[in-house]
Write an enzyme that holds these catalytic residues in place. Sequence first.
Site, PDB file in Angstrom:
ATOM      1  N   CYS A   1      11.316  44.674  78.171  1.00  0.00           N
ATOM      2  CA  CYS A   1      12.193  44.078  79.093  1.00  0.00           C
ATOM      3  C   CYS A   1      11.671  44.279  80.599  1.00  0.00           C
ATOM      4  CB  CYS A   1      13.486  44.460  79.123  1.00  0.00           C
ATOM      5  SG  CYS A   1      13.771  46.392  78.896  1.00  0.00           S
ATOM      6  N   ARG A   2      12.387  45.056  81.576  1.00  0.00           N
ATOM      7  CA  ARG A   2      11.985  44.865  82.616  1.00  0.00           C
ATOM      8  C   ARG A   2      11.066  46.168  83.300  1.00  0.00           C
ATOM      9  NH1 ARG A   2      17.973  43.527  84.294  1.00  0.00           N
ATOM     10  NH2 ARG A   2      17.931  41.246  84.095  1.00  0.00           N
TER      11      ARG A   2
END
Lengths: 219, 219
Positions: free
Chosen positions: A173-174
Amino acid sequence: MTKDLYQQLARLGKAAASPARLQLLDLLCQGPRTVESLSNETGLSFANASQHLRVLYAARLVETEKTGLFVTYRLPDDSVCSFFQALRSLGEQRLAEVESILRQFRDAPHSLEPVEKRALLSRVRKGDVILLDVRPEEEYRAAHIPGAVSVPLKHLNARLATLPRGKEIVAYCRGPYCVLALEAVRLLRAKQFRAARLEDGIPEWRAQGLPVAAGQDSR
Amino acid sequence: MTKDLYQQLARLGKAAASPARLQLLDLLCQGPRTVESLSNETGLSFANASQHLRVLYAARLVETEKTGLFVTYRLPDDSVCSFFQALRSLGEQRLAEVESILRQFRDAPHSLEPVEKRALLSRVRKGDVILLDVRPEEEYRAAHIPGAVSVPLKHLNARLATLPRGKEIVAYCRGPYCVLALEAVRLLRAKQFRAARLEDGIPEWRAQGLPVAAGQDSR
DNA sequence: GACATATTCAACTAATCTATTGAATACTTG
DNA sequence: CAAGTATTCAATAGATTAGTTGAATATGTC
């Protein structure tokens, strides 16, 4: 003359002195977004998000582009994200609280070992591993790891049937402090998929000189 | 959980949001100093300098060591100075005002071209070039470029007679935004010495993997 | 032109920050 | 133990910042 320098640098320090603004910068590291999108993602009120964005704009840390009613905010170049990463790195080294948070992520079950990342890319290309990007799709479109499939976390349950059971799944993800991939791995393993979390987000990946793609999912 | 992260990182942003504290950090990049020394060098009042140092201490960006009456402040490790340099680098890229200040330094007459620094070291070793460190001596003792001679700017006039006229002189101080070396070069050239300014300070020098010495002048 | 939508602005309140002033604390010296 | 010195603390006033609320502005649609 050098008093001026510290005055100017303090402008940047002040911009980075608010948790809300740091969260906005972190999100913008993943790609450009509108005020509405940023407000939703951060939980800040609309006016408050806008106010903080104006502060970042005044400090020259973001740029804007208006399209019809919508204003899209973006980072002007890599230096802003590099700075955010330097701040985070300093936090990791100097603040026990940050180290502790990072430790919690790293000690979570089923985190990928800091394996040779290019080997991962190779296995993804061969089809041996399914690489899932579990961020919202607009972030995927902005930039993603080549070969990654976009399955935003909120759609993961609905998409389970499309995922092969015989292959290993790696979700990202981030970045190191993002819970989306942790959550995805938890969900996948609960449904008997072989899944692991990749700690890197796109900024971390890019910083290692690894290739990054953009645009729609090519499947 | 990641709200916590931004909260923690904002502590560091707040510490960097004050011109006074940035100046203190910049000085401490050159080596450890007492409160009195920091107060004198920055022009901050004693109590004010102490207050800011306590804020930096609370943010874990400085460490202290008490010797009798004196408290010496130091940077705990390179990460803090690296962060300061990241902030400055961001300023150089994002703020026209910072770029302008840097431009003024670089356009000053008799700045050394960004020549191969190792060649400079070689010429210093051969005795072809005299390398002057024009910072206060305590900063020289903390760290200096090997082969450099300590001639603090305030003693330069008195030391002119000891400087050879037939050789090129290169002066350096605290880094790209420090005026001490500019001033030294101006003074030396006024007295018909061949002199130039090296932009790098010790942190910049070290960051390029170049060798750094410490302690008393060995001449 | 009225209405809707996205965004920013202005005013307000409360909290935080900065520099100063004077007091307090810790250590040294005679 | 008193006096001196270095440093920090506490209180204060003024300045700045953060979040909310409601208004204003800009753009699009019918």
